[in-house]
Design an enzyme around this catalytic site. Structure first.
Site, PDB file in Angstrom:
ATOM      1  N   LYS A 251      26.738 -56.505  35.070  1.00  0.00           N
ATOM      2  CA  LYS A 251      27.593 -56.149  36.211  1.00  0.00           C
ATOM      3  C   LYS A 251      28.794 -55.340  35.738  1.00  0.00           C
ATOM      4  CE  LYS A 251      29.911 -60.642  35.769  1.00  0.00           C
ATOM      5  NZ  LYS A 251      29.924 -62.043  36.238  1.00  0.00           N
TER       6      LYS A 251
ATOM      7  N   TYR B   4      59.956 -44.642  27.145  1.00  0.00           N
ATOM      8  CA  TYR B   4      60.640 -44.995  28.396  1.00  0.00           C
ATOM      9  C   TYR B   4      61.509 -46.239  28.213  1.00  0.00           C
ATOM     10  CZ  TYR B   4      57.706 -41.948  31.345  1.00  0.00           C
ATOM     11  OH  TYR B   4      57.079 -40.890  31.946  1.00  0.00           O
TER      12      TYR B   4
HETATM   13  C1  LIG Z   1      29.651 -62.912  35.164  1.00  0.00           C
HETATM   14  C2  LIG Z   1      28.665 -63.998  35.343  1.00  0.00           C
HETATM   15  C3  LIG Z   1      27.839 -64.395  34.284  1.00  0.00           C
HETATM   16  C4  LIG Z   1      28.054 -63.955  32.861  1.00  0.00           C
HETATM   17  O1  LIG Z   1      29.118 -64.716  32.334  1.00  0.00           O
HETATM   18  P1  LIG Z   1      29.645 -64.562  30.840  1.00  0.00           P
HETATM   19  O2  LIG Z   1      30.722 -65.571  30.756  1.00  0.00           O
HETATM   20  O3  LIG Z   1      30.156 -63.166  30.739  1.00  0.00           O
HETATM   21  O4  LIG Z   1      28.512 -64.829  29.934  1.00  0.00           O
HETATM   22  C5  LIG Z   1      26.799 -65.271  34.560  1.00  0.00           C
HETATM   23  N1  LIG Z   1      26.620 -65.774  35.807  1.00  0.00           N
HETATM   24  C6  LIG Z   1      27.443 -65.453  36.829  1.00  0.00           C
HETATM   25  C7  LIG Z   1      27.209 -66.053  38.167  1.00  0.00           C
HETATM   26  C8  LIG Z   1      28.500 -64.576  36.639  1.00  0.00           C
HETATM   27  O5  LIG Z   1      29.314 -64.268  37.658  1.00  0.00           O
END
Ligand SMILES: *Cc1c(COP(=O)(O)O)cnc(C)c1O
Length: 349
Positions: free
Chosen positions: A35, A244
């Protein structure tokens, strides 16, 4: 060229996936969570490398992400949508053959009305209270869905990065209570859950951050190296300030290198004056504020100033930077901006 370079070691990603896969038994399939464009590293390159290595299950958050991912993967890859089936998703789900993880009875009805022959999974809430059907809703919806087949039923652990947390066992018990004896393919664990041991593995695991070199998978190989070009160097005298707001004042004659990248590229402004960039093995302190496109770095102690300095690399990974910035490695990675040239080292085997 003033464009900074984000180097992504796909061999390390694949090797991290294999190492996580090896933690569970032969009956457990290890998926890959890709994702948010593979946590900012580029799903169009990361996912095919994993597919080549044998991954067949991929998770993304949105149907749109799944549709974009489909052309990069073989026909036999399964793409699951964590957000489930939202209004307007039916076309994507059907055309790209995506599997929505239905999160509610409402989503189930939407799916059954729009594309009843298209595959589904179900997400259950076991205590995190973020996504998924609650027990009563699941009980009411299950018969209708079971009749047409459920590819996968899953839930998500809220505290799996803390192995001693009582929430882990609590959610495990609840997940079993909701799914035991139904003959369904099951998934509970992301990276943290894999490390909790075999009780948590079920049929499919879902690692994300561990593939990309982040905690809690401490044995992960380093994946992302961020190298920023030096645009200019100057010498400032004791008493002169840099950047800055005059937040840093030289106490000795100091050579300052100005580097091309800033908070617009995901370098958190809170890192001003507290982190270092690396010239090979040598840390060079960041001086003054991070600005939108530029950083100023103390290179006084280098014999020669290289063309680039590394903000992320073997000496300073995403978690080190995250600790300094008061965040987590996930946020460091997903903040890496679109201005970087992303370069990939292909897997060697
Ligand atoms: C993002 C996510 C994962 C992966 O989690 P990690 O901690 O990055 O391994 C797995 N399952 C769900 C439902 C998630 O939202």
């Amino acid at each position: 060229m003033a464009q900074a370079n984000l180097h992504i070691d796909l061999d390390a990603v694949v090797s991290n996936w294999r190492a996580l896969d090896a933690q569970s038994g032969a009956a457990t399939r290890t998926a890959a969570v890709v994702k948010a464009d593979s946590y900012g590293l580029g799903a169009g390159r990361v996912a095919p490398a994993l597919y080549q290595a044998g991954t067949r299950d991929f998770f993304v958050a949105l149907a749109e992400e799944g549709a974009r991912l489909r052309p990069h993967l073989g026909e036999d890859a399964r793409i699951y949508i964590l957000g489930g089936h939202m209004a307007g998703d039916a076309g994507f789900l059907r055309d790209a053959r995506l599997i929505p993880m239905l999160n509610s009875a409402e989503q189930a009805q939407r799916h059954l009305q729009a594309i009843p022959d298209s595959p589904v999974g179900v997400q259950l809430d076991t205590g995190m209270n973020r996504l998924g059907m609650e027990a009563a809703e699941w009980q009411a919806t299950a018969p209708q869905l079971m009749e047409r087949g459920i590819e996968l039923v899953m839930s998500h652990l809220a505290c799996s990065d803390e192995p001693e947390h009582e929430m882990n066992a609590k959610q495990l018990t609840e997940f079993k209570r909701m799914t035991d004896g139904m003959g369904l393919s099951r998934s509970l664990s992301a990276t943290g859950g894999i490390l909790l041991g075999p009780d948590y593995h079920f049929d499919v695991t879902r690692p994300g951050i561990g593939l990309y070199g982040g905690r809690p998978f401490d044995d992960a190989r380093h994946v992302a190296t961020l190298s920023l070009p030096v645009i200019q160097t100057r010498v400032v005298q004791p008493g002169e300030t840099v950047g800055y707001g005059n937040t840093w004042t030289a106490e000795r004659e100091t050579k300052i290198a100005t580097l091309s990248a800033g908070y617009a590229d995901g370098i958190h402004r809170v890192l001003s004056n507290i982190t270092a960039l690396y010239a090979g093995d040598t840390p060079c302190p960041l001086r003054g504020r991070v600005s939108m496109d530029l950083l100023t770095v103390d290179v006084t102690d280098l014999d020669t100033v290289p063309d680039t300095l590394d903000l992320l690399g073997p000496h300073q990974g995403v978690d080190t930077l995250a600790d300094l910035a008061g965040t987590i490695g996930y946020e460091i990675l997903t903040s890496l901006g679109p201005r970087y040239a992303r370069n990939y080292a292909e897997p060697t085997a």
